[in-house]
Enzyme design. Structure first.
Site, short mmCIF file in Angstrom:
data_model
loop_
_atom_site.label_atom_id
_atom_site.label_comp_id
_atom_site.label_asym_id
_atom_site.label_seq_id
_atom_site.Cartn_x
_atom_site.Cartn_y
_atom_site.Cartn_z
N SER A 19 28.79 27.55 32.02
CA SER A 19 29.32 27.96 33.33
C SER A 19 29.41 26.78 34.29
O SER A 19 28.52 25.94 34.36
CB SER A 19 28.40 29.02 33.93
N LYS A 70 30.11 42.69 34.23
CA LYS A 70 30.65 43.05 35.55
C LYS A 70 30.69 44.56 35.78
O LYS A 70 30.55 45.01 36.91
CB LYS A 70 32.04 42.45 35.74
N GLY A 131 47.56 41.85 29.64
CA GLY A 131 46.15 42.25 29.50
C GLY A 131 45.85 43.44 30.39
O GLY A 131 46.54 43.67 31.39
N GLY A 242 43.15 28.66 35.32
CA GLY A 242 42.44 29.42 36.35
C GLY A 242 41.29 28.69 37.02
O GLY A 242 40.44 29.34 37.63
N GLN A 249 36.79 32.08 43.96
CA GLN A 249 35.91 33.26 43.90
C GLN A 249 34.48 32.85 44.25
O GLN A 249 33.75 33.59 44.90
CB GLN A 249 36.02 34.04 42.57
P1 ATR Z 1 37.94 41.00 30.19
O1 ATR Z 1 36.81 41.74 30.84
O2 ATR Z 1 37.75 39.51 30.17
O3 ATR Z 1 39.27 41.41 30.71
P2 ATR Z 1 38.22 42.77 27.98
O4 ATR Z 1 37.90 43.92 28.87
O5 ATR Z 1 37.65 42.70 26.63
O6 ATR Z 1 37.85 41.39 28.66
O7 ATR Z 1 39.83 42.71 27.89
C1 ATR Z 1 40.43 41.75 27.12
C2 ATR Z 1 41.97 41.93 27.20
O8 ATR Z 1 42.53 41.02 26.27
C3 ATR Z 1 42.45 43.29 26.82
O9 ATR Z 1 43.62 43.57 27.52
C4 ATR Z 1 42.75 43.13 25.32
O10 ATR Z 1 43.71 44.02 24.83
P3 ATR Z 1 43.31 45.50 24.34
O11 ATR Z 1 43.27 46.37 25.58
O12 ATR Z 1 44.37 45.86 23.40
O13 ATR Z 1 41.95 45.37 23.69
C5 ATR Z 1 43.31 41.73 25.32
N1 ATR Z 1 43.19 41.06 24.01
C6 ATR Z 1 42.06 40.57 23.45
N2 ATR Z 1 42.32 39.99 22.27
C7 ATR Z 1 43.66 40.14 22.05
C8 ATR Z 1 44.57 39.76 21.00
N3 ATR Z 1 44.13 39.10 19.92
N4 ATR Z 1 45.87 40.09 21.14
C9 ATR Z 1 46.31 40.74 22.23
N5 ATR Z 1 45.52 41.12 23.27
C10 ATR Z 1 44.22 40.83 23.18
#
Ligand code: ATR
Length: 273
Positions: A19, A70, A131, A242, A249
């Site tokens: 971090s 979170k 996402g 980012g 933040q």
């Molecule tokens: P965060 O809290 O960091 O947002 P998360 O809640 O696990 O982490 O969400 C991760 C996001 O990345 C989600 O939108 C996930 O898609 P799904 O809703 O289908 O799970 C997306 N994501 C993670 N790995 C992925 C991959 N290999 N291809 C496409 N989308 C992915």
């Protein structure tokens, strides 16, 4: 656990050893002259509540919460700010009057501040967010309140639908549907997916991208560059990772704790290097 330590502020997550928050907060402390002892704590996945209770019983005044806690943090607080209530996700705690814990979410205002600094956002602009996880939930309310139209594109359609249902009362938010979309190009495309292990073909159909489209990756880790590499591949003119959002933040967390908003620009430059 905290017996021999006298820090008052910390970031809690798992993993948390890489971090950048301790460094950012140490620079804020130097800049403002506010003494602020800040460290990082790796929390076992099943021990969030007891570790945070212990911290606040001892010397703790404020905490940042990072992945994957979170949402757990949202349920830990006694009171919540409006933006944390709407996000149902908390990244900042403050102990108030030695009596209760206030939860806030500074991710959205952090993102909006960095997009403004970069000149990537305007009122009424169209934004595609890739996402639909916790990171997105944290930033939607400030973006919608700014007056943008938002479209969600996600691997799992059900997760995008849930987000749209939760946030449609706050502004113009829609599922990305290639066939019924009325706008031609997106002004801004934000990547909010977690780490991809594989090379992606295209994150977004190229027909929705113009030479003026801006691209923002909410990730900033050096080992997670798939989206930025894609921006380079498609010869995007305007893109950023980012790191600025991370610094902003943190600045808004510092503001919650000390009522002083630190300067951020030179810190973003330091971290970029
Ligand atoms: P965060 O809290 O960091 O947002 P998360 O809640 O696990 O982490 O969400 C991760 C996001 O990345 C989600 O939108 C996930 O898609 P799904 O809703 O289908 O799970 C997306 N994501 C993670 N790995 C992925 C991959 N290999 N291809 C496409 N989308 C992915």
């Amino acid at each position: 656990m905290f017996k021999n330590k006298n820090f008052n502020y910390a970031v809690f997550g798992n993993p948390v050893n890489h971090s950048k928050s301790p460094k950012i907060h140490s620079l804020f402390s130097q800049q403002t002259g506010i003494s602020h002892i800040y460290t990082s704590v790796n929390v076992p996945l099943d021990n969030f509540n007891s570790i945070l209770c212990n911290f606040f019983k001892k010397d703790g005044y404020g905490a940042n919460i990072t992945a994957p806690f979170k949402q757990e943090a949202y349920y830990f607080c006694d009171k919540l700010t409006k933006r944390a209530t709407i996000a149902k996700s908390v990244n900042t705690f403050k102990k108030i009057d030695n009596q209760y814990i206030l939860g806030d979410n500074t991710d959205g205002v952090g993102l909006l501040s960095d997009l403004t600094r970069l000149n990537f956002i305007k009122k009424k602009c169209s934004i595609l967010i890739i996402g639909a996880g916790g990171a997105v939930r944290g930033v939607l309310f400030p973006l919608l309140s700014f007056g943008c139209s938002i479209f969600i594109l996600n691997r799992t359609l059900l997760n995008s639908k849930k987000l749209v249902t939760q946030f449609q009362k706050y502004g113009d938010i829609n599922i990305f549907d290639e066939n019924s979309l009325k706008i031609k190009y997106f002004d801004l495309i934000i990547n909010a997916t977690s780490k991809f292990s594989e090379e992606k073909e295209d994150f977004v159909p190229l027909s929705f991208i113009s030479s003026k489209t801006c691209f923002y990756d909410m990730n900033y880790q050096i080992d997670n560059r798939v989206f930025i590499d894609w921006c380079l591949k498609i010869k995007a003119n305007f893109f950023s990772n980012g790191i600025g959002m991370l610094v902003f933040q943190a600045a808004y967390s510092f503001f919650l704790w000390h009522n002083v908003l630190p300067k951020t620009d030179y810190i973003i430059d330091i971290l970029k290097k």
